[in-house]
Design a protein around this motif. Structure first.
Motif, PDB file in Angstrom:
ATOM      1  N   ALA A  74       0.665  -2.016  -9.814  1.00  0.00           N
ATOM      2  CA  ALA A  74       0.947  -1.836 -11.238  1.00  0.00           C
ATOM      3  C   ALA A  74       0.322  -0.566 -11.782  1.00  0.00           C
ATOM      4  N   MET A  75       1.055   0.098 -12.659  1.00  0.00           N
ATOM      5  CA  MET A  75       0.538   1.294 -13.323  1.00  0.00           C
ATOM      6  C   MET A  75       0.886   1.229 -14.799  1.00  0.00           C
ATOM      7  N   TYR A  76       0.047   1.887 -15.614  1.00  0.00           N
ATOM      8  CA  TYR A  76       0.138   1.757 -17.070  1.00  0.00           C
ATOM      9  C   TYR A  76      -0.127   3.105 -17.732  1.00  0.00           C
ATOM     10  N   TRP A  77       0.511   3.324 -18.885  1.00  0.00           N
ATOM     11  CA  TRP A  77       0.199   4.478 -19.727  1.00  0.00           C
ATOM     12  C   TRP A  77      -0.247   3.982 -21.102  1.00  0.00           C
ATOM     13  N   TYR A  78      -1.374   4.576 -21.546  1.00  0.00           N
ATOM     14  CA  TYR A  78      -1.915   4.264 -22.861  1.00  0.00           C
ATOM     15  C   TYR A  78      -2.054   5.547 -23.665  1.00  0.00           C
ATOM     16  N   ARG A  79      -2.022   5.373 -24.971  1.00  0.00           N
ATOM     17  CA  ARG A  79      -2.302   6.469 -25.891  1.00  0.00           C
ATOM     18  C   ARG A  79      -3.524   6.091 -26.724  1.00  0.00           C
ATOM     19  N   GLN A  80      -4.404   7.076 -26.978  1.00  0.00           N
ATOM     20  CA  GLN A  80      -5.566   6.833 -27.814  1.00  0.00           C
ATOM     21  C   GLN A  80      -5.663   7.921 -28.871  1.00  0.00           C
ATOM     22  N   THR A 101      -4.126  -4.003  -9.257  1.00  0.00           N
ATOM     23  CA  THR A 101      -3.396  -4.890  -8.365  1.00  0.00           C
ATOM     24  C   THR A 101      -2.698  -5.954  -9.196  1.00  0.00           C
ATOM     25  N   GLN A 102      -1.789  -6.661  -8.598  1.00  0.00           N
ATOM     26  CA  GLN A 102      -1.121  -7.740  -9.310  1.00  0.00           C
ATOM     27  C   GLN A 102      -1.578  -9.100  -8.810  1.00  0.00           C
ATOM     28  N   LYS A 141       8.011   6.311  -6.814  1.00  0.00           N
ATOM     29  CA  LYS A 141       7.070   6.090  -5.714  1.00  0.00           C
ATOM     30  C   LYS A 141       5.942   5.195  -6.201  1.00  0.00           C
ATOM     31  N   LYS A 142       5.372   4.438  -5.302  1.00  0.00           N
ATOM     32  CA  LYS A 142       4.278   3.548  -5.670  1.00  0.00           C
ATOM     33  C   LYS A 142       3.093   4.325  -6.223  1.00  0.00           C
ATOM     34  N   TYR A 169       3.939   2.331 -21.824  1.00  0.00           N
ATOM     35  CA  TYR A 169       4.824   1.789 -20.791  1.00  0.00           C
ATOM     36  C   TYR A 169       3.964   1.222 -19.671  1.00  0.00           C
ATOM     37  N   TYR A 170       4.555   0.301 -18.906  1.00  0.00           N
ATOM     38  CA  TYR A 170       3.889  -0.176 -17.710  1.00  0.00           C
ATOM     39  C   TYR A 170       4.918  -0.499 -16.647  1.00  0.00           C
ATOM     40  N   SER A 171       4.453  -0.491 -15.402  1.00  0.00           N
ATOM     41  CA  SER A 171       5.331  -0.730 -14.256  1.00  0.00           C
ATOM     42  C   SER A 171       4.602  -1.638 -13.278  1.00  0.00           C
ATOM     43  N   GLN A 172       5.245  -2.712 -12.892  1.00  0.00           N
ATOM     44  CA  GLN A 172       4.628  -3.653 -11.953  1.00  0.00           C
ATOM     45  C   GLN A 172       5.063  -3.389 -10.514  1.00  0.00           C
ATOM     46  N   ILE A 173       6.143  -2.618 -10.351  1.00  0.00           N
ATOM     47  CA  ILE A 173       6.690  -2.398  -9.019  1.00  0.00           C
ATOM     48  C   ILE A 173       7.534  -1.137  -9.052  1.00  0.00           C
TER      49      ILE A 173
END
Lengths: 114, 112
Positions: free
Chosen positions: A31-37, A95-96, A70-71, A47-51
């Motif tokens: 899993a990967m994630y984008w945050y704004r602060q 990890t998931q 790509k992973k 946005y986020y991606s689990q796969i």
């Protein structure tokens, strides 16, 4: 050493331009994630991606786009439709699996619109 | 998403213990309690997490109330390097993609 790398550290963009922020991880995380602060604020999920080849909108996805071909990679494009893009952008991975050890964050990209 | 409530700021003296509280009265059975901290202009750093039982690691301890509606992060001996914003977050590993939803956090200052 395993980790998560964001580049560039600082980015300047002219109004009306699209810009892409890079995020790469070698932790074998699914899993990967984008945050704004914004200054003095907490992090907000973009946005986020689990796969691979799949991603979901977070709370503030308007004006942003992502891909997950790509992973290891989860680039974020800040489009001209984003009304106020100046902010600190953070990428994270995890990890998931249950009993996980939390998120690993990158060191961030500070985007300024000039 | 289940929410957490933390004090905006706390002060501590160096080498004294610090107890950072967090309320999460709407926590669900599958929510893990996570704590992160963030130094200025850096990404957040994982501190500790737990589900039901108290947890200890090299950085801190996490005390979870029996009804799980509140928790406390314990720094046993505060140092100047512990000055940061501390976030208490509920993470649902089974639903919602395991997202972390950040609140405002507690800004901890440490006095020498």
């Amino acid at each position: 050493d395993g980790g998560i790398t964001q580049s560039p550290k600082y980015l300047f963009r002219k109004e009306g331009q699209n810009v892409t922020l890079s995020c790469e991880q070698n932790l074998n995380h699914d899993a990967m994630y984008w945050y704004r602060q914004d200054p003095g604020q907490g992090l907000r999920l973009i946005y986020y991606s689990q796969i691979v080849n799949d991603f979901q909108k977070g709370d503030i996805a308007e004006g942003y786009s992502v891909s997950r071909e790509k992973k290891e990679s989860f680039p974020l494009t800040v489009t001209s439709a984003q009304k106020n893009p100046t902010a600190f952008y953070l990428c994270a991975s995890s990890t998931q699996l249950t009993g996980d050890y939390g998120y690993t964050f990158g060191s961030g990209t500070r985007l300024t619109v000039v | 998403d289940a929410k957490t409530t933390q004090p905006n700021s706390m002060e501590s003296n160096e080498e004294e213990p610090v107890h950072l509280p967090c309320n999460h009265s709407t926590i669900s059975g599958t929510d893990y309690i996570h704590w992160y901290r963030q130094l200025p202009s850096q990404g957040p750093e994982y501190v500790i997490h737990g589900l039901t039982s108290n947890v200890n690691n090299r950085m801190a301890s996490l005390a979870i109330a029996e009804d799980r509606k509140s928790s406390t992060l314990i720094l046993h001996r505060a140092t100047l390097r512990d000055a940061a914003v501390y976030y208490c977050i509920l993470r649902d590993n089974y639903n919602q993609g395991g997202k972390l939803i950040f609140g405002q956090g507690t800004e901890l200052s440490v006095k020498p």
